[in-house]
Scaffold this motif. Structure first.
Motif, short mmCIF file in Angstrom:
data_model
loop_
_atom_site.label_atom_id
_atom_site.label_comp_id
_atom_site.label_asym_id
_atom_site.label_seq_id
_atom_site.Cartn_x
_atom_site.Cartn_y
_atom_site.Cartn_z
N GLU A 93 0.84 -1.19 0.02
CA GLU A 93 0.01 0.10 0.08
C GLU A 93 0.95 1.22 0.14
N ARG A 94 0.48 2.22 -0.70
CA ARG A 94 1.32 3.28 -0.77
C ARG A 94 0.49 4.44 0.14
N ASN A 95 1.32 4.93 1.15
CA ASN A 95 0.94 5.69 1.81
C ASN A 95 1.24 7.38 1.82
N VAL A 96 2.62 7.20 1.23
CA VAL A 96 3.38 8.37 1.19
C VAL A 96 3.66 8.83 -0.29
N ASP A 97 3.18 10.17 -0.87
CA ASP A 97 3.40 10.38 -2.00
C ASP A 97 4.61 11.13 -2.19
N VAL A 98 5.49 10.70 -3.23
CA VAL A 98 6.77 11.27 -3.04
C VAL A 98 6.75 12.81 -3.44
N ARG A 99 5.90 12.95 -4.57
CA ARG A 99 5.70 14.37 -4.99
C ARG A 99 4.65 15.00 -4.49
N VAL A 100 4.67 16.28 -3.85
CA VAL A 100 3.26 16.94 -3.41
C VAL A 100 3.09 17.89 -4.18
#
Length: 82
Positions: free
Chosen positions: A59-66
């Protein structure tokens, strides 16, 4: 022509009506689930055996680029050689 189209629609509706059926999984008659993994203290059921492990579908919980950012020059982005 209308009769065959109606028959095709009825057959398609009957075929699709079973797609949403959910029920618990169990082995066929005369078959058993695999043994518990070596060293494990519990026997997983059929639903647990088909669920992919976390490593397979993380699961992806952190977006690298905001926000959007300008790209820097990439020295390895070269055109193809002929």
């Amino acid at each position: 022509m209308k009769r065959s189209a109606l028959l095709l629609a009825v057959v398609a509706a009957l075929a699709l009506s079973g797609c949403g059926v959910k029920r618990t999984l169990k082995p066929l008659a005369g078959h058993v689930l695999p043994r518990a993994p070596y060293g494990s203290g519990y026997q997983p059921n059929a639903d647990q055996l088909i669920k992919p492990p976390v490593e397979a579908r993380p699961e992806r919980n952190v977006d690298v680029r905001v926000r959007s950012e300008e790209r820097t020059d990439d020295p390895f982005d070269l055109p193809p050689e002929n």
